[in-house]
Design an enzyme around this catalytic site. Sequence first.
Site, PDB file in Angstrom:
ATOM      1  NE  ARG A   1      40.538  -3.871  31.568  1.00 22.85           N
ATOM      2  CZ  ARG A   1      39.312  -4.346  31.513  1.00 22.85           C
ATOM      3  NH1 ARG A   1      38.421  -3.814  30.714  1.00 22.85           N
ATOM      4  NH2 ARG A   1      38.961  -5.356  32.261  1.00 22.85           N
ATOM      5  CB  THR A   2      42.155   1.805  25.790  1.00 22.11           C
ATOM      6  OG1 THR A   2      41.413   1.899  26.999  1.00 22.11           O
ATOM      7  CG2 THR A   2      41.636   2.817  24.792  1.00 22.11           C
TER       8      THR A   2
ATOM      9  CG  HIS B   1      38.230   7.235  27.372  1.00 16.22           C
ATOM     10  ND1 HIS B   1      38.503   6.937  26.046  1.00 16.22           N
ATOM     11  CD2 HIS B   1      38.543   6.120  28.079  1.00 16.22           C
ATOM     12  CE1 HIS B   1      38.959   5.693  25.980  1.00 16.22           C
ATOM     13  NE2 HIS B   1      38.989   5.180  27.187  1.00 16.22           N
TER      14      HIS B   1
ATOM     15  NE  ARG C   1      43.984   6.206  27.489  1.00 17.22           N
ATOM     16  CZ  ARG C   1      43.496   5.235  28.286  1.00 17.22           C
ATOM     17  NH1 ARG C   1      44.129   4.888  29.371  1.00 17.22           N
ATOM     18  NH2 ARG C   1      42.367   4.640  27.973  1.00 17.22           N
TER      19      ARG C   1
ATOM     20  CE  LYS D   1      60.947   9.270  32.231  1.00 19.87           C
ATOM     21  NZ  LYS D   1      61.212   8.255  33.211  1.00 19.87           N
TER      22      LYS D   1
END
Lengths: 432, 338
Positions: free
Chosen positions: B55-56, B135, B105, B83
Site C-alpha cells: 500500500r505505502t 510514519h 520503509r 544477513k
Amino acid sequence: MTEPDDKTLIRGARVLGGEPQDVLLADGTIQEIGRGIEAPGAQVVEAEGRILLPGLVDLHTHLREPGREDSETVLTGTRAAAKGGYTAVHAMANTFPVADTAGVVEQVWRLGKEHGYCDVRPVGAVTVGLEGKQLAELGAMHESAAEVRVFSDDGKCVDDAVIMRRALEYVKAFDGVVAQHAQEPRLTEGAQMNEGTVSAELGLAGWPAVAEESIIARDVLLAAHVGSRVHICHLSTAGSVEIVRWAKSKGWDVTAEVTPHHLLLTDELVRSYDPVYKVNPPLRTEADVMALREALADGTIDCVATDHAPHPHEDKDCEWGAAAMGMVGLETALSVVQHTMVETGLLDWAQVADRMSQRPAAIARLAGHGRPVSPGEPANLVLVDAAYRGRVDPAGFASRSANTPYEGRELPGRVTHTWLRGRATVVDGTLV
Amino acid sequence: MKRHLISAADLTRDDAVLILDTAEEMARFADRPIKKLPTLRGRTIVNLFFEDSTRTRISFEAAAKRLSADVINFSAKGSSVSKGESLKDTALTLEAMGADAVVIRHGESGAPHRLATSGWIGGSVVNAGDGTHEHPTQALLDAFTMRRRLIGEEGAGLDGRRITIVGDILHSRVARSNVHLLSTLGAHVTLVAPPTLLPIGVEGWPCEVSYDLDAVLAKTDAVMMLRVQRERMNAAFFPTEREYARRYGLDGERMARMPEHAIVMHPGPMNRGMEITAQVADSPRCTAVEQVANGVSIRMAVMYLLLGGAEPARPAPAPESGAARRPHVGESRTEENH
C-alpha cells in the site's frame, strides 16, 4: 619491555594526591618513599606534581580472544589497559568458545602473561555456554593455572533462581564470587534502550530499570540466605543503588561496580540514533547518573569497572537495531572518573585509588594489586597528569576497536606512566 | 522545509500547512484527464523498502510518477540486520546510481534518521515508516483528510478539533507521528488504549490519555482506529480478541454516540471485527478509502517540496497570471548537497 628497568626514581610525584615526594622502584617493588632520594644509576622520571596511584584493576573487561579477534585480542586489550593505567584486568567469559572450562581460562591467562602489559585474570562462566542451565566446572577453573576467583555469565543474566543459588553456594568452597549481570530476560526481550520518556518518543523497545532491580533484589536475598557474597556488575539505576544500600545496611556481603559511561552519559544521547551510545545495560537518566555518582562517593557502589566492550566498525556503522551493544572504556575510564567524581569534589585521589584499584582487587581476592603505595609493596603504579585537558581521539587508541562514546569530547587527565611490577609499560603516554 | 522528512516532530506549523496546501493543489490534478505533471522530470526517486508494504509503496510510486520522476523500487526485505547487505552498502549503491530522494520503509526505529545523518547519501530522505517510531506522511494524509472534512479551508490548521486515536499506541508509528503533527496543527489529541498498549513516558506527550473509549467518543470530531495485531494477544497485551473488541473496538452503537459530523478514520489495513466492525468500516462516515487517495496527493506535495521541483506546480497556461506561485522550498538541491 623485555628488559626490566633496574631502578626507577620517580621525582616529585603526589602519592594519592598528597604532597610531592620521590618514589624509588627496584626489583619490582617500591623501595623507598621520601624527599630528596638519591639513587645513582636509576632511571629518573620527573613527575612534576603528577598524581601517583596504585595500578588500576578492572573487574570487567572484554578482551574478545578467543573468537572475536577482529575486535580485540589479549595483546591489544592489555595494551589498551596499560595505556589507561591498569595493571590487572578481569577478562570476561563471553568469548567463542566460552570461557567455561579450565582450558579456555588457562589460554587467556597464558596469553596475558606472555604479552606482559597487564595481568590478565580470566573470569569463568557460571554456566556451560552461558546458557544458564548447568553449572560450568567452576572448581576446575579455580584449580587451573588461571586460579579463577570471579565467575560471571556477563552478557547474560543467571536468571534461574536455583542455578544462581547453587552457584553462590558452590563457590564458597574456594572463596569465589559470582558477578551477576542483572537483567530479567523476559522484561527485556528485544530491548534497545532505557525505558522512559525518550524510548517512548523514539519508538525503541524499552529496557526498564525494574528488570535490573528485581534481579539485584532477588540475588542479595539469595546471597544472604546462603551466606555467600555476590557482586553486581555494571549497576545502572537509582533503584539498584537503594537495594544495594539496604543490603549493605543488613551487613550482607554484597559488592557492586559502576561503569564510567553510566557516571556520565544519559539516554538523551540516543536521540541521535547513533549506535555508539548503544550499550547494555543502557544509558539511563540524569537522576540515575547523579544517584550512581553519589553511591560511588559514599561507598554503596564499591568500584568502577569499565565493561570495556570492543566492537568492529561495521557493528556500529549501521542502524540502531542492528548494532552491537557496548563501548570501549579502558583508555578513557580514569579521565571520566576524574571528570565526574574528582572535579565535582565527590572523590579525592586516595578514594579514586580505592574505587579503581584497592576495592576491585579485594573483591577478586587478587594478590599483588590494589596495595598501598608504600615501601615493600609491589611496584604496580600509574602516574597521572591531572592538569592535562584534551579531546578524545580514538585514532590514538591502543585498542583494536574505536567504539568510544567520547570521540571529540574534552576530558581531563592523562596517564603518562604505568609500571607493572616495576617495569614501565607506558612512558610519557606511549606504550613501551 | 528541510531537506529530509524523518519525523512529524520536525515540522513547524507553517511547514505542515504548506504541505497540506500544496497537497490540495496536487489533488486538483488528480481530477483531470491527464494527471501527470512535468515537475520532477529527470529526477530519480528510490523506494527502498526493507519491510513489505504494498500500500505505502504504490502510493509513493504513484505520487512520484505523477510528478514525472523516474522511480526505482528496491525491495530489500530480508537483506537487513544479520544477513546480506547492510543499510550502509545499500545506501552507497543508491547514491552511486544518483538517487535524488530515497523513500525508506524499515523495521528498525531510527533507520531513516541514520540514513539521513550518516553521510552515506546526499539526496533527500523520506521516512515511509520506521519500526515503532514514525510514519510522517501517514500523519500528513490523516491531517489532510481531517482538514478537508472538518474545516474545509486552505491555509488553516486543525485548531480546537478533538481527535481520538484508539488502539496499539505502544507499537504504532502512525500514532506517534499523528500526536506530533495534530498537536502542532492545534488539535486536541486523546489516546485511548488498554494501559498495556501505551508506552511508559506517554504522559510527556502533547496529548491526553484515557482507558475509556465511551467516555471520550461523545466529544470527538474524528476517531482514528489503529490496527491491532492479533499476535499481541499472545504477548499478554490483552486477554482475548473478543475482550479487546468489546472494550476498544468501534461498532455501530458506539459510532452512533459520536457527534453528527464526526468521522471515523483508519490507516489500513483494517482488521474487521477486531478494532472496527464491518458496519462502521463501510459507513459513509469512514474515510479509509479517501485517506488512500489523499495519500497520493500528500506524497506528491512532500516530494515536490523536498526536491524543489524545477517546474511550477501548476502548468500555468496563462503566463500573465504568473500563477505558478512556487511554494517556498529553500535553496535548490544543488546548493544543498555538498
